[in-house]
Design an enzyme around this catalytic site. Structure first.
Site, PDB file in Angstrom:
ATOM      1  N   HIS A   1      -0.007  -9.505   4.810  1.00  0.00           N
ATOM      2  CA  HIS A   1       1.050  -8.540   4.468  1.00  0.00           C
ATOM      3  C   HIS A   1       1.835  -8.119   5.702  1.00  0.00           C
ATOM      4  O   HIS A   1       1.267  -7.535   6.634  1.00  0.00           O
ATOM      5  CB  HIS A   1       0.376  -7.319   3.831  1.00  0.00           C
ATOM      6  CG  HIS A   1       1.323  -6.308   3.290  1.00  0.00           C
ATOM      7  ND1 HIS A   1       1.289  -4.986   3.665  1.00  0.00           N
ATOM      8  CD2 HIS A   1       2.334  -6.410   2.385  1.00  0.00           C
ATOM      9  CE1 HIS A   1       2.216  -4.311   2.999  1.00  0.00           C
ATOM     10  NE2 HIS A   1       2.862  -5.149   2.224  1.00  0.00           N
TER      11      HIS A   1
ATOM     12  N   HIS B   1      10.570  -3.968   7.412  1.00  0.00           N
ATOM     13  CA  HIS B   1      10.091  -3.306   6.190  1.00  0.00           C
ATOM     14  C   HIS B   1      11.017  -2.189   5.716  1.00  0.00           C
ATOM     15  O   HIS B   1      11.579  -2.243   4.622  1.00  0.00           O
ATOM     16  CB  HIS B   1       8.667  -2.764   6.353  1.00  0.00           C
ATOM     17  CG  HIS B   1       8.182  -2.136   5.082  1.00  0.00           C
ATOM     18  ND1 HIS B   1       8.342  -0.801   4.796  1.00  0.00           N
ATOM     19  CD2 HIS B   1       7.602  -2.688   3.994  1.00  0.00           C
ATOM     20  CE1 HIS B   1       7.870  -0.540   3.585  1.00  0.00           C
ATOM     21  NE2 HIS B   1       7.416  -1.666   3.070  1.00  0.00           N
TER      22      HIS B   1
HETATM   23  O1  G3P Z   1       4.551  -7.368  -1.645  1.00  0.00           O
HETATM   24  C1  G3P Z   1       3.698  -6.300  -1.678  1.00  0.00           C
HETATM   25  C2  G3P Z   1       4.149  -5.115  -0.868  1.00  0.00           C
HETATM   26  O2  G3P Z   1       4.779  -5.576   0.284  1.00  0.00           O
HETATM   27  C3  G3P Z   1       5.059  -4.176  -1.590  1.00  0.00           C
HETATM   28  O3  G3P Z   1       5.312  -2.986  -0.939  1.00  0.00           O
HETATM   29  O4  G3P Z   1       6.277  -1.359   0.609  1.00  0.00           O
HETATM   30  O5  G3P Z   1       4.448  -2.845   1.402  1.00  0.00           O
HETATM   31  O6  G3P Z   1       6.732  -3.747   1.020  1.00  0.00           O
HETATM   32  P1  G3P Z   1       5.705  -2.747   0.594  1.00  0.00           P
HETATM   33 MG    MG Z   2       6.689  -5.926   1.157  1.00  0.00          MG
END
Ligand code: G3P
Ligand code: MG
Length: 248
Positions: free
Chosen positions: A9, A52
């Protein structure tokens, strides 16, 4: 039990600055993940950038919205030092750089279109252009909390897999997905524990289920047991070792 696809992630964001080149490189070098999850915005000059938040303050030494800065301005920012002084000197990547990295390392990419706070005009077309010019339709999938954007994306290019991100329970999910043209569902993982029947509903509708963001062994094992097709984690090292222990 089937082995789900394992994703880092924002790169290896548990240990390195999220969405930085270092976080992507460390995910590739230090773990056995199948792919990377990352996020994309449009800079003021039209460049697609990997970051992000819609704003710069939390993870850089800049201020304001990404949409108000050119790529040249964004490139001057440090996106590593906020995490720790040892990571100073990291700089933002374009989507093109991330796609080239994934192609060169053989990693899948799940790209999140960040178009639910800032509604970037033409983001879908621009992302499709970057993917198709590299012929990466098979190894890149997209997702978004903006389900209208995902519907448009699928109409513009049916060859690239789309996913609906969500983080709260929905009423009547059966009817919702039957109206959707999405390929996959991307629930916050707790929602699969709150409504366990959803896994079967999605699979009966031929959708893959990609759960996020799962960082502890107990919940990683639970997602594997429930039949998740993909798991996204800030701790790709823990994710891979836990999956390996499950002998899948
Ligand atoms: O793809 C999963 C996740 O990335 C969604 O939320 O805010 O971490 O980008 P965020
Ligand atoms: Mg994400």
């Amino acid at each position: 039990m089937k082995k789900p696809l394992l994703f880092a992630h924002r790169g290896f964001s548990g240990s390195y600055p999220e969405n930085s080149p270092l976080a992507f490189q460390m995910a590739a070098e230090k773990t056995d993940v199948d792919g990377i999850e990352s996020d994309v915005h449009i800079a003021a000059d039209g460049t697609l950038v990997v970051f992000h938040d819609a704003t710069l303050e939390r993870t850089s030494n800049g201020t304001g919205f990404i949409k108000d800065h050119t790529f040249e301005e964004l490139l001057r920012l440090d996106i590593g030092a906020w995490k720790s002084p040892e990571f100073a000197g990291q700089h933002i990547w374009t989507l093109g750089q991330l796609l080239d990295f994934c192609r060169d390392t053989g990693l899948l990419l799940n790209l999140e279109l960040k178009n639910y706070e800032v509604f970037y005009e033409g983001l879908e077309e621009r992302v499709i252009h970057e993917i198709t010019k590299r012929k990466m339709e098979e190894t890149v999938s997209v997702s978004s909390f903006n389900h209208i954007s995902m519907q448009l994306f699928k109409k513009l290019n049916p060859d690239i897999e789309t996913g609906l991100l969500y983080d709260k329970p929905f009423l009547d999910m059966d009817a919702y997905i039957s109206r959707s043209n999405a390929d996959n569902m991307h629930p916050r993982y707790m929602l699969l524990q709150y409504q366990p029947e959803l896994m079967k509903l999605y699979h009966d509708n031929h959708m893959k289920v990609i759960a996020w963001t799962v960082d502890d062994p107990e919940n990683i094992k639970d997602m594997i047991t429930r039949g998740a097709d993909g798991i996204i984690s800030n701790k790709p090292d823990v994710l891979c070792s836990t999956a390996a222990q499950e002998n899948i």
